[in-house]
Design an enzyme around this catalytic site. Structure first.
Site, mmCIF file in Angstrom:
data_model
loop_
_atom_site.group_PDB
_atom_site.id
_atom_site.type_symbol
_atom_site.label_atom_id
_atom_site.label_comp_id
_atom_site.label_asym_id
_atom_site.label_seq_id
_atom_site.Cartn_x
_atom_site.Cartn_y
_atom_site.Cartn_z
ATOM 1 N N ASP A 182 -0.519 15.757 29.795
ATOM 2 C CA ASP A 182 -1.659 16.338 29.066
ATOM 3 C C ASP A 182 -2.787 15.311 28.967
ATOM 4 O OD1 ASP A 182 -0.450 14.690 27.221
ATOM 5 O OD2 ASP A 182 -0.289 16.194 25.642
ATOM 6 N N SER A 183 -2.546 14.098 29.500
ATOM 7 C CA SER A 183 -3.630 13.116 29.654
ATOM 8 C C SER A 183 -4.703 13.662 30.591
ATOM 9 C CB SER A 183 -3.078 11.792 30.195
ATOM 10 O OG SER A 183 -2.301 12.007 31.357
ATOM 11 N N GLU A 220 6.516 16.072 23.006
ATOM 12 C CA GLU A 220 6.404 14.909 22.130
ATOM 13 C C GLU A 220 7.066 15.207 20.792
ATOM 14 O OE1 GLU A 220 2.320 13.715 21.610
ATOM 15 O OE2 GLU A 220 2.007 13.459 23.759
ATOM 16 N N LYS A 264 7.950 18.412 29.307
ATOM 17 C CA LYS A 264 8.032 17.262 28.393
ATOM 18 C C LYS A 264 7.400 17.633 27.055
ATOM 19 C CE LYS A 264 5.493 13.270 28.942
ATOM 20 N NZ LYS A 264 4.690 13.201 27.704
ATOM 21 N N ASP A 282 3.787 18.378 30.975
ATOM 22 C CA ASP A 282 3.634 18.242 29.528
ATOM 23 C C ASP A 282 3.371 19.595 28.894
ATOM 24 O OD1 ASP A 282 3.968 15.757 28.333
ATOM 25 O OD2 ASP A 282 2.007 15.022 29.003
ATOM 26 N N GLU A 339 6.751 5.350 24.392
ATOM 27 C CA GLU A 339 5.359 4.891 24.551
ATOM 28 C C GLU A 339 4.990 3.872 23.488
ATOM 29 O OE1 GLU A 339 2.406 7.864 25.388
ATOM 30 O OE2 GLU A 339 0.756 6.442 25.117
#
Ligand code: KIV
Length: 271
Positions: free
Chosen positions: A51-52, A122, A120, A90, A189
């Protein structure tokens, strides 16, 4: 032939075997077809449609604005360049936080509408039930703890996580909970290298570090950062393997000069 070369397509099983054999896992992000093809051909193990893409592709300040439809659009493009790497996507902000059914529906959308191999998410213990439900239904999940960019407004910045004993313990417990919930791998991270090492030896699933030291089972970087395309972002965990921003700037300046001076195209480049 080395074990890595024998792998025709990287899967959750191959990543687990790489950890068992002590072979490091290489991972990078990709948001478009041509970059994905170059990275895959170079032999990268995991390609993450991160999602970056909100930051580096769309120019947003945070990862929060990117949508499910946009993640799916980019994954379809990336997937066309991938033959060997495991493709992970993501789940964007607010696609899995609301409730478990919504999370399952959105994970299913990614896996159904694209050839992704996994999604993925978070979060630590607060998403353990979500991970259990999605993995029980056969969809592989990569976890992501430590600094979680989707929670940036809560932290108030992109600083290192897990510096206090209390937070380090919480992150260590979260790693075990995420493994227990059924995740097949875990991104760590921006946490202290010592903590990442402890987590890596305490859980069976592979850890993939970004700013988490050399003892993780693998490493991931944001591709435009490591290629030197992003010029205004210099955290110490990013190593520049190229200076593409500079090279592109020089190439474009040369092109402009040739066009302005009538040196491009030549007869040979014309019909
Ligand atoms: O979105 C992303 O690129 C990521 C990596 C930095 C792990 O989550």
């Amino acid at each position: 032939m080395s074990f890595e070369k024998e792998i025709k397509r990287v899967t959750t099983k191959s990543l687990s075997l790489l950890k068992k054999k002590g072979i490091k896992i290489s991972a990078l992000t990709a948001y478009d077809f041509i970059t994905a093809k170059l990275l895959d051909e170079a032999g990268i193990d995991v390609l993450l449609v991160g999602d970056s893409l909100s930051n580096v592709f769309q120019g947003n300040e945070t990862t929060l604005p990117v949508t499910m439809d946009e993640m799916i659009y980019h994954t379809k493009a990336v997937s066309k360049g991938v033959n060997r790497a495991m493709l992970v996507v993501d789940m964007p902000f607010m696609s899995y936080q609301l409730n478990i059914d919504e999370a399952f529906r959105n994970a299913g959308r990614i896996m159904k509408e694209t050839p992704a191999g996994a999604v993925k998410l978070e979060g630590g213990r607060r998403i353990a039930d979500t991970i259990s439900k999605i993995t029980e239904h056969g969809l592989p999940i990569m976890g992501h703890i430590g600094l979680m960019p989707q929670s940036i407004h809560k932290y108030g910045g992109y600083g290192e996580r897990g510096k206090t004993d209390e937070e380090a313990l919480e992150i260590m417990e979260d790693a075990k909970i995420i493994e227990e919930a059924g995740a097949f791998a875990l991104v760590l991270e921006k946490i202290p290298a010592t903590l990442a090492k402890e987590i890596t030896t305490s859980i069976k699933i592979p850890t993939i570090g970004i700013g988490a030291g050399v003892d993780c089972d693998g490493q991931i970087l944001v591709t435009p950062d490591m290629l030197g395309l992003t010029t205004d972002f210099h955290p110490r965990f990013v190593r520049h393997y190229s200076s593409l921003a500079k090279e592109i700037n020089e190439a474009v300046k040369d092109y402009i000069e040739d066009v302005k001076n009538g040196l491009f195209p030549t007869d040979k480049e014309s019909y």
